[in-house]
Design an enzyme around this catalytic site. Structure first.
Site, PDB file in Angstrom:
ATOM      1  N   SER A 147      -9.359  -6.459  -4.879  1.00 31.81           N
ATOM      2  CA  SER A 147     -10.157  -5.252  -5.078  1.00 31.81           C
ATOM      3  C   SER A 147      -9.741  -4.900  -6.709  1.00 31.81           C
ATOM      4  O   SER A 147      -9.090  -5.290  -7.245  1.00 31.81           O
ATOM      5  CB  SER A 147      -9.399  -4.042  -4.216  1.00 31.81           C
ATOM      6  N   TYR A 160      -2.159   0.515  -1.368  1.00 32.00           N
ATOM      7  CA  TYR A 160      -3.033  -0.309  -1.105  1.00 32.00           C
ATOM      8  C   TYR A 160      -3.533  -1.194  -2.187  1.00 32.00           C
ATOM      9  O   TYR A 160      -3.592  -2.279  -2.384  1.00 32.00           O
ATOM     10  CB  TYR A 160      -4.519   0.784  -0.990  1.00 32.00           C
TER      11      TYR A 160
HETATM   12  N1  LIG Z   1     -15.450  -0.812   0.092  1.00 30.73           N
HETATM   13  C1  LIG Z   1     -14.978  -0.865  -1.083  1.00 30.73           C
HETATM   14  O1  LIG Z   1     -15.206  -0.164  -2.093  1.00 30.73           O
HETATM   15  C2  LIG Z   1     -13.932  -1.905  -1.301  1.00 30.73           C
HETATM   16  C3  LIG Z   1     -13.408  -2.336  -2.588  1.00 30.73           C
HETATM   17  C4  LIG Z   1     -12.430  -3.074  -2.802  1.00 30.73           C
HETATM   18  C5  LIG Z   1     -12.137  -4.014  -1.528  1.00 30.73           C
HETATM   19  N2  LIG Z   1     -12.526  -3.679  -0.423  1.00 30.73           N
HETATM   20  C6  LIG Z   1     -11.940  -4.521   0.523  1.00 30.73           C
HETATM   21  O2  LIG Z   1     -12.995  -5.228   1.327  1.00 30.73           O
HETATM   22  C7  LIG Z   1     -12.566  -5.398   2.638  1.00 30.73           C
HETATM   23  C8  LIG Z   1     -13.563  -4.661   3.564  1.00 30.73           C
HETATM   24  O3  LIG Z   1     -13.825  -3.349   3.320  1.00 30.73           O
HETATM   25  P1  LIG Z   1     -14.851  -2.397   3.904  1.00 30.73           P
HETATM   26  O4  LIG Z   1     -15.180  -1.428   2.786  1.00 30.73           O
HETATM   27  O5  LIG Z   1     -15.764  -3.254   4.474  1.00 30.73           O
HETATM   28  O6  LIG Z   1     -14.237  -1.362   4.933  1.00 30.73           O
HETATM   29  P2  LIG Z   1     -14.606  -1.167   6.532  1.00 30.73           P
HETATM   30  O7  LIG Z   1     -13.513  -0.330   6.787  1.00 30.73           O
HETATM   31  O8  LIG Z   1     -15.811  -1.048   6.676  1.00 30.73           O
HETATM   32  O9  LIG Z   1     -14.336  -2.530   7.232  1.00 30.73           O
HETATM   33  C9  LIG Z   1     -12.782  -3.035   7.527  1.00 30.73           C
HETATM   34  C10 LIG Z   1     -12.806  -3.632   8.783  1.00 30.73           C
HETATM   35  O10 LIG Z   1     -11.461  -4.402   8.944  1.00 30.73           O
HETATM   36  C11 LIG Z   1     -11.046  -4.049  10.260  1.00 30.73           C
HETATM   37  N3  LIG Z   1      -9.574  -4.037  10.477  1.00 30.73           N
HETATM   38  C12 LIG Z   1      -8.452  -3.004   9.820  1.00 30.73           C
HETATM   39  N4  LIG Z   1      -7.411  -3.660  10.324  1.00 30.73           N
HETATM   40  C13 LIG Z   1      -7.633  -4.693  11.215  1.00 30.73           C
HETATM   41  C14 LIG Z   1      -6.720  -5.545  11.744  1.00 30.73           C
HETATM   42  N5  LIG Z   1      -5.468  -5.207  11.642  1.00 30.73           N
HETATM   43  N6  LIG Z   1      -7.188  -6.643  12.601  1.00 30.73           N
HETATM   44  C15 LIG Z   1      -8.578  -6.880  12.305  1.00 30.73           C
HETATM   45  N7  LIG Z   1      -9.576  -6.167  11.829  1.00 30.73           N
HETATM   46  C16 LIG Z   1      -8.955  -5.136  11.119  1.00 30.73           C
HETATM   47  C17 LIG Z   1     -11.637  -2.719  10.485  1.00 30.73           C
HETATM   48  O11 LIG Z   1     -11.689  -2.227  11.932  1.00 30.73           O
HETATM   49  C18 LIG Z   1     -12.903  -2.603   9.779  1.00 30.73           C
HETATM   50  O12 LIG Z   1     -13.951  -2.997  10.920  1.00 30.73           O
HETATM   51  C19 LIG Z   1     -11.128  -4.585   2.811  1.00 30.73           C
HETATM   52  O13 LIG Z   1     -10.205  -5.747   2.759  1.00 30.73           O
HETATM   53  C20 LIG Z   1     -11.256  -3.747   1.618  1.00 30.73           C
HETATM   54  O14 LIG Z   1     -10.128  -3.271   1.151  1.00 30.73           O
HETATM   55  C21 LIG Z   1     -13.289  -2.767  -0.004  1.00 30.73           C
END
Ligand SMILES: NC(=O)c1ccc[n+]([C@@H]2O[C@H](COP(=O)([O-])OP(=O)(O)OC[C@H]3O[C@@H](n4cnc5c(N)ncnc54)[C@H](O)[C@@H]3O)[C@@H](O)[C@H]2O)c1
Length: 258
Positions: A147, A160
């Site tokens: 991230s 985080y």
């Molecule tokens: N959205 C952003 O701006 C952003 C920015 C930087 C990094 N990220 C990273 O990208 C990745 C995806 O994030 P997103 O924004 O799509 O979020 P999201 O919440 O839409 O998706 C994350 C998914 O991970 C699943 N999850 C959580 N804990 C779990 C576990 N123990 N086992 C299996 N699945 C699990 C959730 O149920 C969810 O479906 C994450 O790692 C997040 O930290 C997102």
């Protein structure tokens, strides 16, 4: 948009495949011919991923789903072993599962801190560890979810951010450890992508508005990016187009941290 066939016949596991970026990655890789196992704790999200994947699939691609927690060591071992037994190997692992919970650092319990580390960092470690022998056999690759919070100060996200900084360090270490064994290990570092994660963070923690303010100050026209914009970069890193890339962490944030 039409896509190529870079993942035809490739066997892929995508964690967090039931929502947001992980779901977009599943759809992109299936469109390009991949056999993709979407893993998530969100069963309804997985159902939606399978439904969308039937429409998106191309070049023989198909999606499978597994409801499991990737923070659970026993579940991760079974996930990798069963997928490899069924599909004959593993070519790509995409670690997208993660959680974000914003809080004031002085109000964050050790239990809450450790839970975020276990789900974000611990799961990435476990999935990499179990997948690496199979990726070595296939000459495959890993794409992790770091991230922009790994490299830039994001307020109220200390646990985080620490987990994401550690995922970046893990990515570098594994890249070097496997450099001579034919496994490439990269990560994406998204910033401000419109998903359930960012929506709930904004809704549950009003001080997080500071974060949007910071982004708007940096770039007055700032808008959240789309999950598909991250998925395209993940696909590039995991495909032959990324063959000369390892130990790379690609920032995808619309330039807001430039
Ligand atoms: N959205 C952003 O701006 C952003 C920015 C930087 C990094 N990220 C990273 O990208 C990745 C995806 O994030 P997103 O924004 O799509 O979020 P999201 O919440 O839409 O998706 C994350 C998914 O991970 C699943 N999850 C959580 N804990 C779990 C576990 N123990 N086992 C299996 N699945 C699990 C959730 O149920 C969810 O479906 C994450 O790692 C997040 O930290 C997102």
């Amino acid at each position: 948009m039409t896509h190529g066939s870079r993942f035809e016949g490739k066997r892929i596991i995508v964690t967090g495949g039931g929502s947001g970026i992980g779901q977009a990655v599943v759809l992109r890789l299936v469109a390009e011919g991949g056999v993709v196992l979407a893993v998530d704790v969100n069963g309804a999200g997985l159902d939606e991923t399978l439904r969308l994947a039937q429409v998106a699939a191309g070049h023989g691609g198909r999606a499978l789903a597994l409801s499991a927690s990737v923070a659970d060591e026993v579940a991760v071992k079974a996930m990798v072993a069963n997928f490899v037994a069924a599909e004959g190997g593993l070519d790509t692992l995409v670690n997208m599962a993660g959680i974000l919970r914003s809080s004031h650092t002085t109000e964050t319990s050790l239990e809450a801190f450790n839970e975020i580390l276990a789900i974000n960092l611990g799961s990435t470690f476990l999935c990499c560890r179990e997948a690496l022998p199979h990726l070595e056999a296939s000459g495959g690759s890993i794409v992790n979810a770091a991230s922009t919070s790994a490299f830039f100060g994001h307020p109220y996200m200390s646990a985080y951010s620490a987990s994401k900084g550690a995922i970046a360090a893990l990515t570098y270490a594994l890249s070097w450890e496997y450099a001579k064994r034919g496994v490439r290990v990269n990560a994406v570092a998204p910033g401000g992508i419109g998903t359930a994660m960012t929506a709930s963070a904004a809704a549950n923690f009003p001080e997080g508005v500071d974060m949007s303010l910071f982004m708007h100050l940096a770039r007055g026209d700032y808008q959240f990016g789309q999950p598909e914009q991250v998925a395209g970069v993940v696909a590039m890193l995991a495909s032959a187009d990324g063959a000369f890339m390892s130990g790379e962490i690609v920032r995808i944030d619309g330039g807001v941290h430039a």
